[in-house]
Design a protein around this motif. Structure first.
Motif: not given
Length: 171
Positions: A91-94, A102-103, A111-118, A123-128
């Protein structure tokens, strides 16, 4: 970093049980390989975190354990389970939401890159790799030594952009 031509799975209607089953199987395999114990409580907390693609706070997990399972767990018990899942990369902490998700890439250093809908809080985790390369370069150029990178970006998911009355679930 790859671009996405269709909405991320978190915003598309789908069977979350498939996500849960995959996460649990991966967790069981990874914990066995690491020689650590995935207790029933840790497994249940992971299952709750994977019930949808929205970050879940520790007290929300505690409430669900009580409501759905009849467990009378104390907050430290849930925090210990979450700490274990974090240590195992499951898991990741936002941080911006003080919640956990969940990861989708456990067992892979990233690394944790997240797009979070307001609006819907998906929350979508991206590979980057390309983004991390740029961050590393900027850090080096500024004499900064990186230890850990987490990036949280807020905005609107594809579904919420289309129509505020869409099927994208609201909080």
């Amino acid at each position: 970093m790859s671009t996405q031509s269709s909405p991320p799975i978190g915003c598309e209607p789908h069977n979350h049980q498939h996500c849960i089953d995959g996460a649990l199987l991966t967790a069981q395999q990874q914990c066995a390989a690491n020689g650590v114990r995935l207790t029933p409580l840790r497994e249940r907390v992971l299952e709750l975190v994977w019930q949808n693609h929205k970050p879940l706070g520790a007290y929300d997990i505690l409430a669900r354990l009580s409501q759905e399972d009849g467990r009378k767990s104390a907050p430290p018990t849930v925090y210990r389970a979450l700490e274990f899942l974090l240590e195992q990369g499951l898991v990741h902490r936002i941080a911006s939401l003080n919640a956990y998700i969940g990861c989708p890439f456990p067992g892979q250093p990233h690394h944790g890159y997240f797009l979070i809908c307001e609006l819907c809080l998906v929350a979508i985790e991206l590979e980057g790799e390309l983004l991390q390369s740029h961050i590393n370069t900027l850090a080096t150029d500024n004499g900064f030594k990186l230890r850990h990178t987490i990036l949280e970006v807020s905005g609107l998911c594809p579904t919420c952009q289309l129509d505020e009355d869409s099927t994208c679930p609201r909080p």
